[in-house]
Enzyme design. Structure first.
Site, PDB file in Angstrom:
ATOM      1  N   ASP A 166      -4.921  15.345 -10.912  1.00 35.29           N
ATOM      2  CA  ASP A 166      -6.261  15.013 -11.398  1.00 35.29           C
ATOM      3  C   ASP A 166      -6.209  13.692 -12.174  1.00 35.29           C
ATOM      4  OD1 ASP A 166      -9.017  15.478 -11.993  1.00 35.29           O
ATOM      5  OD2 ASP A 166      -8.427  16.178 -13.985  1.00 35.29           O
ATOM      6  N   TYR A 206      -4.914  25.016 -13.852  1.00 37.43           N
ATOM      7  CA  TYR A 206      -6.337  25.231 -13.589  1.00 37.43           C
ATOM      8  C   TYR A 206      -6.657  26.707 -13.346  1.00 37.43           C
ATOM      9  CZ  TYR A 206      -8.047  20.400 -13.005  1.00 37.43           C
ATOM     10  OH  TYR A 206      -8.451  19.111 -13.200  1.00 37.43           O
ATOM     11  N   ASP A 236       4.519  10.928 -16.713  1.00 37.69           N
ATOM     12  CA  ASP A 236       4.146   9.821 -17.602  1.00 37.69           C
ATOM     13  C   ASP A 236       4.675   8.499 -17.059  1.00 37.69           C
ATOM     14  OD1 ASP A 236       6.730  10.762 -18.107  1.00 37.69           O
ATOM     15  OD2 ASP A 236       6.653  10.388 -20.263  1.00 37.69           O
ATOM     16  N   LYS A 248       6.976  17.122 -14.731  1.00 38.63           N
ATOM     17  CA  LYS A 248       7.588  16.877 -16.035  1.00 38.63           C
ATOM     18  C   LYS A 248       8.755  17.855 -16.171  1.00 38.63           C
ATOM     19  CE  LYS A 248       6.254  15.033 -19.578  1.00 38.63           C
ATOM     20  NZ  LYS A 248       6.827  13.853 -20.300  1.00 38.63           N
ATOM     21  N   ASP A 279      -7.362   9.643 -10.742  1.00 39.94           N
ATOM     22  CA  ASP A 279      -8.368   8.813 -11.420  1.00 39.94           C
ATOM     23  C   ASP A 279      -7.768   7.447 -11.746  1.00 39.94           C
ATOM     24  OD1 ASP A 279     -10.430  10.676 -11.414  1.00 39.94           O
ATOM     25  OD2 ASP A 279     -10.923  10.303 -13.530  1.00 39.94           O
TER      26      ASP A 279
HETATM   27  C1  IPM Z   1     -11.817  16.257  -9.642  1.00 37.96           C
HETATM   28  C2  IPM Z   1     -12.673  16.629 -10.826  1.00 37.96           C
HETATM   29  C3  IPM Z   1     -12.639  18.143 -10.978  1.00 37.96           C
HETATM   30  C4  IPM Z   1     -11.210  18.540 -11.284  1.00 37.96           C
HETATM   31  C5  IPM Z   1     -13.601  18.709 -12.031  1.00 37.96           C
HETATM   32  C6  IPM Z   1     -15.026  18.248 -11.805  1.00 37.96           C
HETATM   33  C7  IPM Z   1     -13.531  20.211 -12.087  1.00 37.96           C
HETATM   34  O1  IPM Z   1     -12.247  15.951 -11.959  1.00 37.96           O
HETATM   35  O2  IPM Z   1     -12.103  16.705  -8.527  1.00 37.96           O
HETATM   36  O3  IPM Z   1     -10.873  15.491  -9.830  1.00 37.96           O
HETATM   37  O4  IPM Z   1     -10.764  18.500 -12.444  1.00 37.96           O
HETATM   38  O5  IPM Z   1     -10.501  18.915 -10.344  1.00 37.96           O
HETATM   39 MG    MG Z   2     -10.737  14.527 -11.621  1.00 40.46          MG
END
Ligand code: IPM
Ligand code: MG
Length: 370
Positions: free
Chosen positions: A250, A142, A226, A193, A254
């Site tokens: 990230d 990032y 993975d 990884k 999710d």
């Molecule tokens: C998160 C989001 C952010 C990230 C984006 C909105 C920049 O997906 O907080 O997980 O990738 O960190």
């Molecule tokens: Mg995210």
């Protein structure tokens, strides 16, 4: 101790709906004398871009640095899709994380019993699930340099980013994970990884060293990212704390959030290093985004932001009893069948954002009296 200051950043999209619902919960704690805050509000993301032409101003950064904790709703939306990359709402979020030094992102994936049936997985796989993902937040790909898009001599374009971690970056996030594991089930799974990336090799070596030197009482395992994604869906109950880098964190957070049934339920905390006085920068935010598809309709689920406030009470203000009370109120509201649309089962009646916030306040009242 002087009154702690709290900076509220409603941001974009459903942020302007879930923030007032959360504000009522905060006000309940204030009006009952359980906690007192000096609250200020600021702009971030598209909301800031629309007024100032940038997604985060120096003034808001200064406000955030001065505050004892920041509570952010969410940022972004299609309205700013064509804005240049460095002025997009997301750039504001990345900048505030970096400016505050928030290297540790704690993302709990906790299944509420009342919602277990809403999970994408079978009930028996997710019942009682309680995973903590510890994501490194201000390093890795990032922020790595060099980065950019260049045109090669042959006219072809090349986009590139750099994945990079130093020993100290790995060790400080490792410590957060091991310390948390000590207060939980005592297990850390470190994810990278190392089979294809040098930064992953170093990550694994440093985690192993730190574990041997300071945290032998905690169980440490290693997993490729993975495989971790696969195991999270196959047998999520095996995990306690997962520690991983910015990008894998990230993705995996999710994924883990959907095990719980809804993104609308999950809070997160982003923490910096404590200074010599013990003061620690902290930002709390729901894991969900600004949900432009439902923004303005009054139907968004405010519980993730309300639970983010509970995390703030716990981690920034050491108010475990208040945090427990609030989490209990949320559990009871869910147990009583009150649902926003995102967590409703087919045919179940639903309430809007305001009503859900009010239900939590009402439940707090009831619990406080019992
Ligand atoms: C998160 C989001 C952010 C990230 C984006 C909105 C920049 O997906 O907080 O997980 O990738 O960190
Ligand atoms: Mg995210």
């Amino acid at each position: 101790m002087s009154t702690p200051t709290l900076l509220l950043l409603p941001g974009d999209g459903i942020g302007s709906e879930v923030t007032p619902a959360t504000r009522k919960v905060i006000d309940w704690f204030q009006s009952t004398g359980r906690a007192t805050f000096n609250i200020t509000e600021g702009l971030i993301g598209g909301a800031s871009y629309d007024v100032h032409g940038i997604p985060l101003t120096d003034e808001t950064v200064a406000q955030a640095k001065k505050a004892d904790a920041v509570l952010l709703a969410c940022i972004g939306g299609p309205k700013w899709d064509t804005v240049s990359y460095d002025k997009r709402p997301e750039a504001g979020l990345l900048r505030i994380r970096k400016e505050l030094g928030l290297f540790a992102n704690l993302r709990p994936a906790h299944v509420f019993d009342a919602l277990a049936a809403a999970s994408a997985l079978k009930l028996e796989l997710v019942k009682g699930l309680d995973i903590m993902i510890v994501r490194e937040l201000i390093g890795g790909v990032y922020f790595g340099e060099p980065r950019g898009i260049e045109t090669l001599p042959n006219g072809e374009r090349r986009g590139f980013n750099t994945q990079s971690y130093t020993t100290s970056e790995i060790v400080r996030i490792g410590r957060v994970a091991f310390e948390l594991a000590r207060k939980r089930k005592g297990r850390v799974c470190s994810v990278e990884k190392a089979n294809v990336m040098e930064s992953g090799v170093l990550w694994r070596e440093e985690m192993t060293k730190l574990h041997a030197a300071e945290y032998k009482d905690v169980e440490l395992t290693h997993m490729y990212a993975d495989n971790c994604a696969m195991q999270l869906v196959r047998a999520p109950g095996r995990f306690d704390v997962i520690v991983t880098d910015n990008l894998f964190g990230d993705l995996l957070s999710d994924l883990a959030s959907m095990l719980t049934g809804s993104l609308g339920m999950l809070p997160s905390a982003s923490l910096g290093a404590a200074d010599s006085s013990g003061r620690q920068a902290a930002l709390y935010e729901p894991i969900h985004g600004s949900a432009p598809d439902i923004a303005g309709k009054g139907i968004a689920n405010p519980l993730a932001m309300i639970l983010s406030f509970a995390m703030m009470l716990r981690y920034s203000f050491n108010m475990a009893a208040n945090a427990d009370l609030l989490e209990k109120a949320v559990h009871s509201v869910l147990a009583s069948g009150i649902r926003t649309a995102d967590i409703a089962e087919q045919g179940q009646p639903t309430v809007g954002t305001t009503a859900m916030g009010d239900a939590v306040v009402k439940e707090l009242d009831r619990l406080a009296k019992s």
